[in-house]
Write a protein that holds these residues in place. Structure first.
Motif, short mmCIF file in Angstrom:
data_model
loop_
_atom_site.label_atom_id
_atom_site.label_comp_id
_atom_site.label_asym_id
_atom_site.label_seq_id
_atom_site.Cartn_x
_atom_site.Cartn_y
_atom_site.Cartn_z
N VAL B 782 15.09 -85.19 56.06
CA VAL B 782 13.98 -85.77 55.31
C VAL B 782 14.04 -85.30 53.85
CG1 VAL B 782 11.46 -85.85 55.08
CG2 VAL B 782 12.53 -86.08 57.35
N TRP B 783 14.37 -84.03 53.66
CA TRP B 783 14.50 -83.48 52.29
C TRP B 783 15.53 -84.30 51.49
CZ3 TRP B 783 12.26 -79.63 49.39
CH2 TRP B 783 12.98 -79.12 48.31
N GLU B 784 16.69 -84.51 52.10
CA GLU B 784 17.76 -85.24 51.38
C GLU B 784 17.38 -86.71 51.20
OE1 GLU B 784 21.21 -84.13 53.77
OE2 GLU B 784 21.84 -82.77 52.15
N ALA B 785 16.70 -87.26 52.21
CA ALA B 785 16.30 -88.68 52.11
C ALA B 785 15.34 -88.86 50.94
CB ALA B 785 15.65 -89.13 53.42
N LEU B 786 14.40 -87.89 50.77
CA LEU B 786 13.45 -87.98 49.66
C LEU B 786 14.16 -87.88 48.31
CD1 LEU B 786 10.62 -85.78 51.18
CD2 LEU B 786 10.32 -88.14 50.40
N LEU B 787 15.14 -87.01 48.23
CA LEU B 787 15.87 -86.86 46.97
C LEU B 787 16.68 -88.12 46.66
CD1 LEU B 787 17.05 -83.16 47.26
CD2 LEU B 787 15.42 -84.08 45.59
N ASP B 788 17.32 -88.69 47.71
CA ASP B 788 18.13 -89.90 47.52
C ASP B 788 17.24 -91.06 47.08
OD1 ASP B 788 20.33 -88.56 48.24
OD2 ASP B 788 20.45 -89.34 50.29
N ALA B 789 16.09 -91.16 47.74
CA ALA B 789 15.22 -92.32 47.49
C ALA B 789 14.55 -92.22 46.12
CB ALA B 789 14.17 -92.42 48.59
N GLY B 790 14.49 -91.00 45.58
CA GLY B 790 13.69 -90.85 44.37
C GLY B 790 14.48 -90.65 43.10
N ALA B 791 15.79 -90.87 43.17
CA ALA B 791 16.61 -90.61 41.99
C ALA B 791 16.08 -91.38 40.77
CB ALA B 791 18.07 -90.99 42.27
N ASP B 792 15.67 -92.61 40.98
CA ASP B 792 15.26 -93.43 39.84
C ASP B 792 13.86 -93.06 39.32
OD1 ASP B 792 14.35 -94.40 42.38
OD2 ASP B 792 13.56 -96.16 41.31
N VAL B 793 13.04 -92.34 40.12
CA VAL B 793 11.73 -91.94 39.61
C VAL B 793 11.74 -90.50 39.09
CG1 VAL B 793 10.43 -93.57 41.03
CG2 VAL B 793 10.92 -91.27 41.92
N GLY B 794 12.91 -89.89 39.04
CA GLY B 794 13.03 -88.56 38.42
C GLY B 794 12.64 -87.42 39.33
N VAL B 795 12.86 -87.60 40.63
CA VAL B 795 12.50 -86.52 41.56
C VAL B 795 13.42 -85.32 41.36
CG1 VAL B 795 13.99 -87.31 43.43
CG2 VAL B 795 11.94 -85.97 43.95
N ARG B 796 12.87 -84.14 41.47
CA ARG B 796 13.72 -82.95 41.48
C ARG B 796 13.04 -81.86 42.31
NH1 ARG B 796 14.88 -80.68 35.69
NH2 ARG B 796 15.62 -78.88 36.85
N PRO B 797 13.86 -80.99 42.90
CA PRO B 797 13.29 -79.91 43.71
C PRO B 797 12.66 -78.86 42.79
CG PRO B 797 15.66 -79.64 43.57
CD PRO B 797 15.33 -80.92 42.86
N PHE B 798 11.58 -78.27 43.24
CA PHE B 798 11.03 -77.14 42.50
C PHE B 798 10.82 -75.96 43.43
CE2 PHE B 798 6.33 -77.36 43.37
CZ PHE B 798 6.23 -78.63 43.93
N GLY B 799 10.82 -74.77 42.84
CA GLY B 799 10.76 -73.55 43.64
C GLY B 799 9.41 -72.86 43.53
N VAL B 800 9.37 -71.66 44.06
CA VAL B 800 8.12 -70.92 44.15
C VAL B 800 7.57 -70.59 42.76
CG1 VAL B 800 7.08 -68.76 44.95
CG2 VAL B 800 8.72 -69.97 46.41
N GLU B 801 8.47 -70.32 41.80
CA GLU B 801 8.00 -69.98 40.46
C GLU B 801 7.26 -71.16 39.82
OE1 GLU B 801 7.48 -67.40 38.84
OE2 GLU B 801 7.12 -68.18 36.83
N ALA B 802 7.84 -72.35 39.92
CA ALA B 802 7.18 -73.53 39.35
C ALA B 802 5.85 -73.77 40.06
CB ALA B 802 8.09 -74.75 39.49
N GLN B 803 5.83 -73.56 41.37
CA GLN B 803 4.59 -73.75 42.11
C GLN B 803 3.52 -72.77 41.64
OE1 GLN B 803 4.25 -72.49 46.20
NE2 GLN B 803 3.39 -74.45 46.78
N ARG B 804 3.96 -71.54 41.36
CA ARG B 804 3.00 -70.53 40.90
C ARG B 804 2.42 -70.91 39.53
NH1 ARG B 804 3.01 -64.72 42.84
NH2 ARG B 804 3.26 -65.06 45.06
N ILE B 805 3.26 -71.45 38.66
CA ILE B 805 2.77 -71.89 37.36
C ILE B 805 1.80 -73.06 37.53
CG2 ILE B 805 3.45 -72.91 35.15
CD1 ILE B 805 6.18 -71.47 35.48
N LEU B 806 2.20 -74.01 38.36
CA LEU B 806 1.39 -75.22 38.56
C LEU B 806 0.01 -74.87 39.13
CD1 LEU B 806 4.27 -77.37 40.06
CD2 LEU B 806 2.93 -78.04 38.05
N ARG B 807 0.00 -74.00 40.13
CA ARG B 807 -1.28 -73.69 40.75
C ARG B 807 -2.14 -72.84 39.81
NH1 ARG B 807 -2.97 -68.21 41.41
NH2 ARG B 807 -1.10 -67.18 40.65
N LEU B 808 -1.48 -72.02 38.96
CA LEU B 808 -2.26 -71.22 38.01
C LEU B 808 -2.87 -72.13 36.94
CD1 LEU B 808 -3.25 -68.55 36.88
CD2 LEU B 808 -1.03 -68.25 35.76
#
Lengths: 87, 947
Positions: B782-808
Motif C-alpha cells: 500500500v505504501w508503494e502504491a500510494l507513492l506510485d499513484a501520487g507522483a504527479d501530485v508531488g507526494v513524498r515520504p516524511f519522517g518523524v522530524e517533519a511530523q514533529r515540526i508539523l504538529r508543533l
C-alpha cells in the motif's frame, strides 16, 4: 523467587511485574483527599506477610494476587485476581 | 626457584613448552602451568607491589585467591596470575609498579608508613574541598589494580539457563562423591569446580590421595554428571537461583565465548567448598618467600617448582607436616620445623626484597629463604550464609561453621568438619543421596503447581548423613609482632588496632574504615584474621565479635559476563526495509526503529503543507476492543465521554492515571456496534495494555470486553496534506468527499486492492489527512502504491522530524514531551476533554481538585520575539534573573511561518496572551518570547483540517 502462577505453574519472578500492594480503591465520588492520597501513595511495606498484585507480563498476562513473606520471599499463595471476591 | 624432576601428580606437559612474555622479556613454561608457576619455575619471586606501601610481594596461596600476583594479560587487567594458565605469546605485566617492578618510586611510602594510617586519605584530603580535583589527579596514580582497557572487548560473552535437580558447588573429594551419589539416585547433577581440574586438595596430595582421585574421576566420567571446571558459583538467591561464572578454561570449554554466566534454578544446592588456608599475622609476613603450606604443596606437586632452598616451617596441623615432607623429598633443606601446638612460634620474619631469616620464639635466628605456615583453616561459608545459614564460631576448632540451613541447601565435606579421606567421601556420598531425595520432593511440589502436569512419585526414604565434626585446632591468628592482615588492601594488625582506638570498634565499622577484606580477595584469606585483630583490640572474643556479611558475587565477575550476548530486540514496521533503501536516517524510539527523515525534513514539511506526504506510523499502539461493555471501559480509561460515539466516528481521548497525570492519548474509532479500534502513543502501548487489563481483571470484572493488542497486525500510514484526498481516492472505492467522509470519521474498506483496511480522517499534522491501517502483510504494497499513484501530485515520504515540526506548528502536544510526570490534564490544556460529571474515571478526584487550585504550570504556545532564535528544548523560563517559572517543552524553526515556534510550560500568572517571558539559554544569555493566545501557530481555526 518462584511465583506459582495459577495458569502457568511455578515461574521465575523475572517473568512477572510487581504492580502494587493490594489496596482498595476508594469510591471516587465521595473520597476525601486524605483517603484518595492514601490509596495513591501510602503503602504498609510490611516486613513479613504481604499480599500483593503481580502481573504475569511475560506469560499469561494475568494479574495474580500473591501472598508472600517479604523477609524470606516464601510464596504461600497465588490466585488469579479476576477470581478474587470483589472487595 | 627452579623446575624439579617430574612429580607423580604434576599437571604440566613437559612435551609442550609455551613461550610468553613477562615485563617485556621472553619466558618459557609448559602447558598446564599457571602464569605464576611458570614464572616461579624461572626464578621470579616478586610478582607485584602492595597497594599502599608498595612493598614487594610474592606468592602466598598460589591459587585463584592469591592476593599478591594480580597481573595484566594482553591488556586485560586484574588477572589472577596463580590461576590463569599460560598461553603461547601472551604478554603478562605486573600491576601497581611505577616506574618498574624492581625500582618502585612509591616504595618510599614505606618510609612514611607511620603517616599512612587508617583513614589517612579521608582525613588528609578532606579540605579544602575545592582542591579535591587536584588531589584526585595525584591520588589516581596511586590507586591500585590494573587499568581498564579503552577498547571494546573483542571476545564474546554469553548467558545460559539450566535447571539441574542438584547443583554441587566444589569438586573436591566430598563434592565429587556427592555429585556421583546424587546422579546415581537418578537426578540431574551439575558440578561446579573453581580450578581447572576436579580433585580439590587430592590433586597435590600423596600417593593415596592420587589413587583416590583417579577412582573419583573415573566414577565421574562414567556417570551422567555435567561438570563445569574453571567455574565458580558466585551467588545463591531465593528459590535456589544459583549464578555460576564459567570461564574460558584450559580446554576452551566455552568455545569462542570468553566467559559465560550460567544461571541455574537448582532444586537442591550442595555446597562442598572445602577449606581455605589462613596466613599467619606476624611481622614480615608479606615478604616474598612467606607461603602457606598449601601453596608449597601446590608448587611442588602440581607444577614441580622448587619454592626455595632453605625452609622454616611453622605448623599446627597435618598440612604443615605434609609440606615439610614434600620439601624434604625434593631436596629443599628444611632447617627448622616449629610445632605451634607445642608452643613454638615465629616472632618476626626478616628480609628486604625477600625472606632472609626468621626470629623464633626461643630467641634463635634462623637464616632461610622460605617460610611455610600452616596455622589454620577458614571455611568459606558465603554461599551458606547467603542461603540463610548463620556463621557460628567454634573456638575448639579455631574456625566458623554454618548452622541453620534451609531445606534446599546442604553442606558436605571439609566445610562441615574434618575426617579421613574415607570419611569425607562417605559424607559426600550421603549428602548427595539426601540431596537427590530432597530434589525429587521439590520436583513433585513444583509439578503439582502446573495445571495438567504429571506429578512424579516421591521417595520417602530417609538418608543417614554421618556427623562430621571440625577437628580440634589451636587458635593461631596474631603473632608476637604486627604483620599484614589484608594483603590486597595493605592493612596491618596495627591499622585495625588504631581503627578500634578511634572508635570503630565493631567489625563492620573497622572493616569499612580500614578497608580490610574489601579488596579484590574480598577477605577469602583474611576475614578471620581481621576479626581476630579487632577482637584482640576490643578485648572481646571472636564469637562475640562476629563476622562481616558476605554478599555476592563470591569472585569478581566481568561486566561482559553480566551483560551476556548482545540481543537487539528491535521492532520494525513492514515498510522499514523501504525506508532503509530510500535514505532514511534512523531514529531509535523505544523498541522501534523509525525514519527520522529522508535527508531534508524542511522539504518534507513543505510537501505536507502544500501537496501531500506519507508517514509510516506503524509503531502507534493499536488495540482491537470487542464486547458490549467497551464504552464502559473507555469511560473509565479516558477523561472524555464515549457513550454517544456512533458507529463510523473516531474521537481523540486523553488517558490519565489515578493521580490525574496525563498518561497517554490517542484516537479510538467505533467500527461496529460492539467493535472498536483504539490507538495509543507508540511508547505507551505496553503500559496502556497493562492498564486496561488491570481495570478489567481487578476493578471491573463485570465488564464484557475483550482486548487484543494488534499493533503489529496493522501497518499504519498517514496520508497528509491538501491533496491527500485526491491521492487516496485513486486507490479506494470509499467515498472520501467532505460530505460523505467528514473530519473524525472512520470507514473500513479496500485500499489498493487490500481488503479490511481501516481508514480514519484525523489531523495530527494540522492538514487534511487520512490514516490508513493496513493488514501488516500488505503494508509495503500500500505504501508503494500510494507513492506510485501520487507522483504527479508531488507526494513524498516524511519522517518523524517533519511530523514533529508539523504538529508543533499546529500546537498538538506530545505526551511525555510537552507533559511530564507531574502534568495533570488541566495543566496540559486538556481540560476541555475532562467530563467531570461522569460518575467515575481514572484520576477523577484529582482532576476535580486540580480545578480548585491555581498553582500548576500551564502549557502555552510561545514565540520568541526574535523569530530567528530557536531556544533549545528544556531551556528554563526565568523571572527576576534567577527564579524558574517555566520551561520550553518543544521548539523548532517553522518552515511554514519562517520563524521559530514553541510550546512551553509556564506559571499561572504568565498564561495571558501577549505576556512576555524571559527564556534563559543553556549557554548563558537569554531571549524574550511572547505567550500566544492558543497552542496552534498555524491554522488555529482548523480550516485546513476540516477541508
Amino acid at each position: 523467587m518462584l511465583i506459582p502462577c495459577p495458569l502457568c505453574g511455578p515461574r521465575d519472578a523475572l517473568e512477572f511485574r510487581f504492580v502494587d500492594e493490594t489496596v482498595r480503591r476508594p469510591e471516587p465520588q465521595s473520597a476525601s483527599p486524605e483517603q484518595w492520597r492514601s490509596y495513591l501513595y501510602l503503602r504498609a511495606n510490611r516486613a513479613g506477610a504481604v499480599t500483593e498484585l503481580w502481573l504475569h507480563r511475560s506469560g499469561c498476562r494475568q494479574y495474580v494476587v500473591v501472598e508472600r513473606d517479604s523477609l524470606t520471599n516464601t510464596v504461600t499463595a497465588a490466585r488469579l485476581a479476576r477470581k478474587e471476591a470483589v472487595s | 626457584m627452579t623446575r624439579l624432576q617430574p612429580q607423580p601428580g604434576e599437571v604440566i606437559d613437559r612435551d609442550r613448552p609455551i613461550r610468553f612474555r613477562w615485563v617485556g622479556r621472553d619466558h618459557q613454561g609448559y602447558a598446564g602451568d599457571t602464569i605464576a608457576s611458570a614464572l616461579a619455575a624461572a626464578g621470579v619471586r616478586v610478582f607485584g607491589r602492595s597497594m599502599k606501601y608498595h612493598r614487594p610481594r610474592g606468592l602466598l596461596s598460589a591459587d585463584f585467591h592469591d592476593p599478591n600476583c594480580m597481573v595484566t594479560v594482553d591488556g586485560e587487567p586484574n588477572v589472577r596470575g596463580a590461576h590463569r594458565l599460560v598461553r603461547a605469546g601472551m604478554d603478562v605485566r605486573p600491576q601497581d609498579t611505577w616506574p618498574s617492578l624492581r625500582f618502585d618510586v612509591k616504595a618510599a611510602n614505606q618510609l612514611v608508613g607511620r603517616f599512612l594510617g587508617p583513614g589517612f586519605y579521608y582525613k588528609t584530603f578532606m579540605r579544602p574541598a575545592r582542591l579535591w580535583p587536584a588531589y584526585e589527579a595525584v591520588l589516581g596514580r596511586f590507586s591500585h589494580g590494573g587499568h581498564a582497557p579503552s577498547e571494546p572487548a573483542p571476545e564474546r560473552y554469553d548467558h545460559r539457563y539450566v535447571h539441574p535437580d542438584v547443583l554441587v558447588a566444589g569438586g573436591g573429594p566430598a563434592g565429587m562423591a556427592a555429585a556421583a551419589a546424587a546422579a546415581g539416585a537418578g537426578v540431574s547433577v551439575l558440578l561446579v569446580e573453581e580450578e581447572q581440574e576436579l580433585g580439590g586438595h587430592l590433586r597435590w596430595g600423596g600417593p593415596d590421595d592420587l589413587a583416590a582421585l583417579r577412582d573419583l574421576r573415573a566414577a565421574m566420567a562414567a556417570g551422567s554428571v555435567e561438570v563445569l571446571t574453571d567455574s565458580v558459583v558466585t551467588g545463591r538467591y531465593d528459590g535456589n537461583w544459583v549464578s555460576v561464572l564459567q570461564r574460558a578454561g584450559a580446554g576452551g570449554a566455552t568455545g569462542t565465548v570468553r566467559e559465560r554466566m550460567v544461571k541455574a534454578r537448582a532444586k537442591h544446592l550442595v555446597v562442598a567448598a572445602g577449606l581455605i588456608e589462613r596466613p599467619y599475622v606476624v611481622g614480615g609476613n608479606d615478604l616474598p618467600g612467606v607461603m602457606l603450606s598449601t601453596a608449597v604443596r601446590r608448587l611442588v606437586n602440581l607444577y614441580a617448582v622448587r619454592p626455595g632452598d632453605r625452609a622454616v616451617v611453622l605448623s599446627a596441623n597435618a598440612s604443615g607436616a605434609a609440606a615439610a615432607d614434600d620439601l624434604s623429598r625434593v631436596g629443599v633443606d628444611v632447617v627448622r620445623v616449629l610445632d605451634a601446638r607445642a608452643g613454638e612460634d615465629i616472632t618476626r620474619i626478616r628480609g628486604r626484597s625477600g625472606v632472609q631469616a626468621v626470629e623464633c620464639s626461643d630467641g634463635t635466628v634462623v637464616e632461610c629463604d622460605l617460610v611455610v605456615t600452616a596455622v589454620g583453616w577458614t571455611a568459606p561459608l558465603t554461599l551458606l550464609t547467603l542461603a540463610g545459614g548463620r556463621a557460628t564460631y567454634r573456638a575448639d576448632a579455631a574456625r566458623f561453621v554454618a548452622t541453620g540451613l534451609p531445606d534446599d541447601v546442604s553442606a558436605a565435606g571439609g566445610l562441615v568438619g574434618d575426617g579421613t579421606l574415607e570419611q569425607l567421601i562417605e559424607h559426600g556420598r550421603a549428602v548427595g543421596r539426601d540431596a537427590a531425595r530432597r530434589a525429587m520432593r521439590v520436583a513433585s511440589v513444583l509439578a503439582a503447581g502446573v495445571p495438567g502436569a504429571a506429578v512424579p512419585a516421591v521417595h520417602d526414604g530417609h538418608v543417614d548423613v554421618p556427623a562430621l565434626q571440625p577437628a580440634p585446632h589451636p587458635e593461631l591468628f596474631l603473632g608476637a609482632t604486627d604483620g599484614i592482615v589484608d594483603y590486597s588492601e595493605d592493612v596491618s594488625a596495627k591499622d585495625l588496632r588504631a581503627a578500634v582506638r578511634e572508635g570503630y570498634d565493631s567489625i563492620e565499622l573497622a572493616k569499612r574504615y580500614t578497608t580490610a577484606t574489601m579488596g579484590p580477595a574480598q577477605g577469602k584469606l583474611e576475614a578471620v584474621n581481621s576479626i581476630a585483630a579487632v577482637a584482640a583490640a576490643t578485648g572481646a572474643d571472636l564469637a562475640a565479635t562476629g563476622t562481616t556479611t558476605g554478599r555476592p558475587p563470591y569472585v569478581p565477575v566481568s561486566l561482559g559476563a553480566l551483560a551476556g550476548r548482545s540481543h537487539s530486540l528491535l521492532r520494525r514496521s513492514p515498510v522499514q526495509g523501504w525506508h532503509d533503501a530510500h535514505g532514511a536516517v534512523p531514529l531509535y524510539a523505544g523498541a522501534w526503529i523509525r525514519p527520522d527523515h529522508y535527508g531534508d525534513p524542511v522539504a518534507e514539511v513543505r510537501a505536507v503543507r502544500e501537496a501531500v506526504g506519507l508517514i509510516d506510523v506503524t509503531p502507534l499502539g493499536k488495540f482491537d476492543l470487542r464486547g458490549a461493555d467497551v464504552p464502559s471501559l473507555l469511560e473509565l480509561l479516558y477523561v472524555n465521554r464515549w457513550r454517544k460515539l456512533d458507529v463510523g466516528s473516531v474521537r481523540y481521548g486523553v488517558m490519565c492515571a489515578e493521580d490525574g497525570v496525563v498518561l497517554d492519548d490517542g484516537v479510538t474509532g467505533r467500527l461496529g456496534p460492539e467493535h472498536y479500534l483504539m490507538t495509543t502513543t507508540s511508547s505507551g502501548a505496553d503500559a496502556a495494555h497493562d492498564w486496561m487489563e488491570r481495570w478489567l481483571q481487578t476493578q471491573r470484572r463485570d465488564l464484557q470486553v475483550h482486548v487484543t493488542p494488534v499493533t503489529a497486525n496493522y501497518a499504519s500510514i498517514n496520508v497528509a496534506g491538501p491533496r491527500s484526498r485526491e491521492l487516496l481516492a485513486r486507490l479506494t472505492s470509499l467515498d472520501l468527499s467532505a460530505s460523505a467522509f467528514g473530519y473524525m470519521r472512520v470507514r473500513t474498506g479496500r485500499v489498493a486492492d487490500v481488503e479490511d483496511c481501516v481508514v480514519w480522517r484525523i489531523g495530527f499534522t494540522g492538514e487534511l489527512s487520512f490514516e490508513v491501517h493496513v493488514p501488516a502483510g500488505y503494508g509495503l504494497h500500500v505504501w508503494e502504491a500510494l507513492l506510485d499513484a501520487g507522483a504527479d501530485v508531488g507526494v513524498r515520504p516524511f519522517g518523524v522530524e517533519a511530523q514533529r515540526i508539523l504538529r508543533l506548528e499546529k500546537g498538538h502536544l506530545i505526551v511525555g514531551q510537552d507533559t511530564d510526570g507531574l502534568t495533570q490534564a488541566y495543566g496540559a490544556g486538556l481540560g476541555w476533554a475532562v467530563k467531570a460529571d461522569k460518575p467515575d474515571f481514572a484520576g477523577k478526584p484529582e482532576l476535580a481538585w486540580q480545578l480548585m487550585r491555581e498553582d500548576y504550570l500551564h502549557l502555552v504556545g510561545l514565540q520568541p520575539v526574535d523569530g530567528t532564535a530557536v531556544p533549545p528544548e528544556a531551556s528554563q523560563i526565568v523571572e527576576d534573573g534567577t527564579r524558574i517559572v517555566g520551561r520550553i517543552t518543544s521548539s523548532r524553526m517553522s518552515p511554514t511561518l519562517g520563524r521559530s515556534v514553541c510550546l512551553a510550560m509556564v506559571a499561572p500568572h504568565l498564561t495571558a496572551a501577549g505576556t512576555t517571558v524571559t527564556v534563559r539559554l543553556p549557554g548563558g544569555g537569554s531571549l524574550q518570547a511572547r505567550v500566544m493566545p492558543q497552542h496552534a501557530h498555524v491554522d488555529p481555526e482548523g480550516v485546513k483540517l476540516r477541508a
